[in-house]
Design an enzyme around this catalytic site. Structure first.
Site, mmCIF file in Angstrom:
data_model
loop_
_atom_site.group_PDB
_atom_site.id
_atom_site.type_symbol
_atom_site.label_atom_id
_atom_site.label_comp_id
_atom_site.label_asym_id
_atom_site.label_seq_id
_atom_site.Cartn_x
_atom_site.Cartn_y
_atom_site.Cartn_z
ATOM 1 N N MET A 326 0.825 -1.204 0.000
ATOM 2 C CA MET A 326 0.000 0.000 0.000
ATOM 3 C C MET A 326 0.865 1.262 0.000
ATOM 4 S SD MET A 326 -2.923 1.371 -0.187
ATOM 5 C CE MET A 326 -4.078 0.017 0.084
ATOM 6 N N ASP A 345 10.301 3.452 6.138
ATOM 7 C CA ASP A 345 9.878 2.281 6.891
ATOM 8 C C ASP A 345 10.689 2.240 8.188
ATOM 9 O OD1 ASP A 345 9.018 -0.498 7.590
ATOM 10 O OD2 ASP A 345 8.182 -0.399 5.556
ATOM 11 N N VAL A 402 0.733 2.150 7.532
ATOM 12 C CA VAL A 402 1.251 1.019 8.311
ATOM 13 C C VAL A 402 0.090 0.104 8.690
ATOM 14 C CG1 VAL A 402 3.175 2.410 9.164
ATOM 15 C CG2 VAL A 402 1.072 2.274 10.524
ATOM 16 N N GLU A 404 -2.965 -1.975 10.499
ATOM 17 C CA GLU A 404 -4.152 -1.458 11.178
ATOM 18 C C GLU A 404 -4.060 -1.722 12.685
ATOM 19 O OE1 GLU A 404 -7.497 -0.145 9.147
ATOM 20 O OE2 GLU A 404 -5.486 0.641 8.898
ATOM 21 N N LYS A 409 0.056 3.110 14.740
ATOM 22 C CA LYS A 409 -0.283 4.328 14.015
ATOM 23 C C LYS A 409 -0.019 5.569 14.873
ATOM 24 C CE LYS A 409 -3.702 2.291 10.880
ATOM 25 N NZ LYS A 409 -3.077 2.658 9.594
ATOM 26 N N SER A 431 -8.411 1.813 6.688
ATOM 27 C CA SER A 431 -9.637 1.455 5.972
ATOM 28 C C SER A 431 -10.821 1.313 6.920
ATOM 29 C CB SER A 431 -9.444 0.142 5.207
ATOM 30 O OG SER A 431 -9.108 -0.905 6.100
ATOM 31 N N HIS A 452 -8.062 7.111 2.359
ATOM 32 C CA HIS A 452 -8.160 5.655 2.209
ATOM 33 C C HIS A 452 -7.981 5.289 0.737
ATOM 34 C CE1 HIS A 452 -10.971 1.889 2.296
ATOM 35 N NE2 HIS A 452 -9.700 1.550 2.211
#
Length: 713
Positions: A326, A345, A402, A404, A409, A431, A452
C-alpha cells in the site's frame, strides 16, 4: 451566434468551424444538430460555387458525443422519438457524405462518439498528433451505442472483426493506431498542417464516392458466403455473453447492429442502428450508467465536494510511512504525477525492499508497453527510501500506511508529524479505524485527515477522504487537491468505524458467508455473484483477506464496544467465519479457507463445507441469492446515508462502483434503489427480512422515501 461558423474563401473552399458559443466543448445536442442542418442546407444550395469543405473545431476537443441529459429524460414510451432523432442526425451526415464535393476533417482534438461519427462521414481525415488526443466510439461505456452511423461506417471501413471490438468495448485509440487501421488519412504535427493538407487533398481531385456506395463493394474480411470468418461469427457472441453476463444490453445491441447491418445495404443498416439505439437509450441501464459514470463522476473529479473560498494548494514533497504494497503503491501514484516522495519504513533495509517491489512493478509496465524506460527511471528517481524520520523534513503531506494497529499508528504519527512543512497535512490510510480516534496522537488534529486508498493503488481509481471531528475545511480542501493532483477520483465521508466503503463491502462478504452457513451451495453463491457483475465472489474475498484477520477484527470491535459501554448487535457471517478458523481454515495464506489451493495456482471449493455446514442442502433460486448480495449492500448504504456518514448520493454511487466493485450496470448502490423504485425496493427488503433476518429491514429513511415514492438523487 451559431454553433457552426460557415466561411467560404476565394478558392471556393468552405470551412465549417465547430464552435459552441460560451461553452468549453462542442456537443452534438439539439442546437448543434440545428446548426449542422443549416450548414448542410447552405452547402447544397451553394454547391455550384464550392470546390470542397473542411470541418474543424475552435475548441480543444473536436466534438464530443450527444446530450446525455436528453437521454436521461427518455422513457420506454419514447422509443419512436429516440429512433427518429437518431435517423434525423444520421441523415444530415449522409447528406454531407453525398454532397458531391470533397469533405475533409481537420481533427485538432479528441473526436469521440458523435465527433468520431462526423469524421467518419467525411471523405478524408487529417488528424493532429497531439498528446492525449483520442478517437473512438465509447458509447457502450455509458450503456448506449453509436447512433449517427458510427457502427455502419466503421464496419464498412475496416470489416467486422476489426470494428466490433472497438464498438462493443467502447475503446478509444490514438491517432497512430487510427492511421494503422485506415481510419485517418494522415497524422500531422499541428492544426495548420492539417488544414494545409486538407486543402491540398481537395485540390487533388479525390474520389468522392465512398467504397460502400460503389457498385461491386464487398465488406473487408468477407467472402461470398460469409460476412466475416465463420469461426469469429460463431464465437464472438458467446465470448460477449461470457464477459458481460447479459447485464450490459448496449454491448449486445452494438454487436447485433454490427452483425445485422453487415448483411444489408447502407440505408437498412442505418435503420437497424437507430432501432438498437432506441432500445438501449430508453432502458434503465443506460440511465444508471450515465447518471453515475458520467454526471456523478464528472462532479467528483471537478471537486464539487471542495470547500469554497480556500486557495488551491499543491503537494511538492510527499512522505509515505510504510514501504509495503500500500505505501509503495501510494508513492508510485504520486511519483508518476511528478511528486517527489520519501518512502520511510522502520529500517532502511525494509524501505529498500519496498523499492525493489516498485522496480519490479515498473519493469512489468515497461514490458507491457504501458511506459517507457526513461519515464520509469524518472519515476523511480523521485522516490527516496529511508529509515529515518528526519528525511521527512519539509513534506507538504505525510500519509501513514502502516498496519491497522492503533498503537503503531499513534507511534508513527508522533514521530513523523513534526517533520511536516508549516501548514502541512497528516493523513492516515486506514480502511476502518475512526479518524477522530487516530487524530488523538496528533499535535494538530485540525490538520489530520483520512486518505483511504484501495489496493492495488496503481489500478484502483478511488480515494475515500474521511473527515475527523476536528478536521478543518482547509485540510479537506488540501486533501482533495492532492487526490486530484495524482489523478484519482475522490469521495468525501464523515468519520465512523469502517466509513462508507468498508462498511458496505463488509455486508457483501458476510452475506456470502452467511448463505453457506444457511446451507446454500458455495458454488451457487460465487457463481451468482459473478453473474450479477460483482468482480470477485464473497468467499474468494474472505479467503484472500484472511478469515482469521476478519475474525480478529470482529473480536477487537467487540472488546472496543465493551470498553465504551456499548454492545454490538449480532452480525451475519461471523458464526461460520469463527468456525472456519477453529477448523484450521484461516484463508488462502494459511493453507486454505472456503477454497483449497493447488501449488499450480488452481483452487477448488473445500469439500468440508458440505459436511461441516450442510452447504448445498438448502433449496434456493439464483434470484434470491442475487437479491441478498445486492440488497444488503444497498440497505447498508442507505443506513450510512441516513447517519450522515456519506452526505451525497453522488459519493455513495461513485464510491460503491470504483471502490468496492458494485456492478456498473446498476449505477451504484443508491442508483440501484432508484432503478427498482423506492417503494418496490422497500417491499422486497421486507420480504428478505422476513425470510433471512432483520438486517434486511428497511431503514427509516427508505420507509420515508418509499411512502412518497421518492428517488435518491
Amino acid at each position: 451566434m451559431d454553433c457552426i461558423r460557415y466561411d467560404r474563401d476565394a478558392d471556393g473552399i468552405v470551412t465549417l468551424t465547430l464552435d459552441n458559443p460560451g461553452k468549453s466543448a462542442n456537443m452534438m445536442n439539439t442546437a448543434f444538430r440545428a446548426a449542422l442542418e443549416r450548414a448542410v442546407d447552405r452547402l447544397e444550395a451553394e454547391r455550384g460555387q464550392i470546390r470542397g469543405v473542411i470541418v474543424t473545431s475552435a475548441k480543444k476537443t473536436f466534438l464530443a458525443g450527444g446530450d446525455l441529459s436528453a437521454i436521461l429524460a427518455l422513457t420506454p414510451g419514447d422509443f419512436a422519438d429516440a429512433f427518429h432523432r437518431a435517423e434525423h442526425t444520421k441523415s444530415l451526415l449522409r447528406r454531407l457524405e453525398l454532397l458531391g464535393r470533397p469533405v475533409a476533417a481537420a481533427i485538432n482534438g479528441s473526436a469521440l462518439g458523435g465527433g468520431m461519427e462526423l469524421c467518419l462521414a467525411c471523405h478524408a481525415r487529417f488528424c493532429v498528433d497531439a498528446k492525449g488526443l483520442k478517437l473512438g466510439l465509447p458509447e457502450t461505456n455509458l450503456g448506449l451505442i453509436p447512433a449517427a452511423g458510427g457502427i455502419v461506417r466503421l464496419v464498412r471501413m475496416i470489416g467486422l472483426q476489426a470494428a466490433v471490438p472497438m464498438i462493443v468495448d467502447g475503446k478509444s485509440i490514438s491517432p497512430a493506431k487510427a492511421l494503422e487501421l485506415g481510419l485517418v488519412t494522415e497524422v500531422v504535427p499541428d492544426i495548420d498542417t492539417a488544414l494545409r493538407q486538407a486543402r491540398d487533398w481537395i485540390a487533388s481531385g479525390p474520389e468522392l464516392t465512398k467504397p460502400w456506395d460503389r457498385k461491386g463493394y464487398t465488406l473487408p474480411g468477407s467472402t461470398e458466403a460469409y460476412i466475416a470468418d465463420p469461426m469469429y461469427l460463431r464465437t464472438a457472441p458467446i465470448l460477449l455473453i461470457k464477459k458481460s453476463r447479459g447485464r450490459y444490453p448496449a454491448q449486445e445491441a452494438a454487436m447485433r447492429a454490427a452483425f445485422e447491418g453487415a448483411s444489408v445495404d447502407f440505408d437498412a443498416a442505418s435503420r437497424i442502428e437507430s432501432r438498437r439505439f432506441a432500445e438501449v437509450g430508453t432502458g434503465p441501464v443506460a440511465k444508471n450508467m450515465i447518471t453515475t459514470l458520467f454526471f456523478h463522476m464528472q462532479d467528483a473529479n471537478a471537486g464539487k465536494a471542495r470547500p469554497e473560498g480556500i486557495a488551491p494548494r499543491k503537494v511538492s514533497r510527499l512522505g509515505v510511512l510504510g514501504a509495503g504494497m500500500m505505501g509503495g503503491g501510494i508513492a508510485h501514484a504520486a511519483a508518476s504525477r511528478g511528486v517527489d516522495c520519501v518512502m520511510k519504513d522502520a529500517t532502511l533495509e525494509n524501505a529498500e525492499k519496498g523499492m525493489d517491489r516498485l522496480r519490479g512493478m515498473v519493469e512489468g509496465q515497461i514490458a507491457r508497453g504501458h511506459t517507457s524506460r526513461d519515464k520509469a527511471d524518472a519515476l523511480l528517481a523521485r522516490i527516496r527510501p529511508s529509515g529515518e524520520a528526519k528525511d521527512l523534513d519539509g513534506c507538504d503531506l505525510i500519509i501513514e500506511a502502516v498496519f491497522e494497529d492503533r498503537a503503531l499508528k499513534a507511534s508513527v504519527t508522533r514521530e513523523a508529524e513534526p517533520m511536516l512543512a508549516p501548514g502541512g497535512i497528516f493523513a492516515s490510510n486506514t480502511s476502518t479505524l475512526p479518524i477522530t480516534g487516530l487524530a488523538e496522537a496528533s499535535a494538530k488534529p485540525a490538520n489530520f485527515i483520512g486518505l483511504h486508498f484501495f489496493s492495488p493503488v496503481d489500478r484502483m481509481p478511488l480515494v475515500e477522504i474521511i473527515k475527523g471531528r476536528e478536521t478543518s475545511a482547509e485540510t479537506l480542501a488540501g486533501a482533495l487537491d492532492f487526490v486530484q493532483q495524482i489523478g484519482k477520483t475522490p469521495i468525501v465521508v464523515n468519520d465512523s468505524r469502517g466509513f462508507f466503503t468498508s462498511r458496505v463491502f463488509g455486508t457483501y462478504i458476510r452475506e456470502g458467508a452467511q448463505m453457506v452457513e444457511d446451507g446454500i451451495s458455495a458454488a451457487l453463491v460465487e457463481n451468482v455473484a459473478a453473474d450479477a457483475g460483482l468482480p470477485v465472489g464473497p468467499l474468494t474475498v474472505l479467503d484472500q483477506v484472511s478469515l482469521s484477520l476478519t475474525h480478529s477484527a470482529r473480536q477487537q470491535a467487540l472488546r472496543d464496544a465493551e470498553a465504551e459501554g456499548t454492545t454490538l448487535a449480532p452480525a451475519a457471517g461471523y458464526g461460520i467465519i469463527a468456525r472456519m478458523v477453529e477448523l484450521g481454515r484461516p484463508g488462502r495464506a494459511g493453507g486454505g479457507g472456503f477454497y483449497d489451493y493447488g501449488a499450480d495456482g488452481s483452487k477448488t471449493l473445500w469439500p468440508g463445507l458440505a459436511t461441516q455446514f450442510n452447504a448445498g442442502s438448502a433449496s434456493i433460486d439464483a434470484k434470491e441469492v442475487e437479491d441478498r448480495l445486492l440488497y444488503i449492500q444497498a440497505i447498508e448504504a442507505i443506513r450510512i446515508f441516513e447517519e450522515g456518514v456519506v452526505e451525497t448520493v453522488r459519493d455513495a454511487n461513485v464510491g460503491s462502483i470504483l471502490g468496492i466493485g458494485y456492478p456498473r450496470w446498476t449505477g451504484g448502490v443508491l442508483q440501484f434503489v432508484t432503478m427498482i423504485g423506492t417503494a418496490a425496493f422497500a417491499a422486497r427488503a421486507d420480504a428478505l427480512a422476513d425470510a433471512h433476518g432483520e438486517r434486511f429491514r428497511p431503514p427509516a429513511l427508505l420507509r420515508e422515501k418509499a411512502a412518497r415514492n421518492e428517488a435518491f438523487v
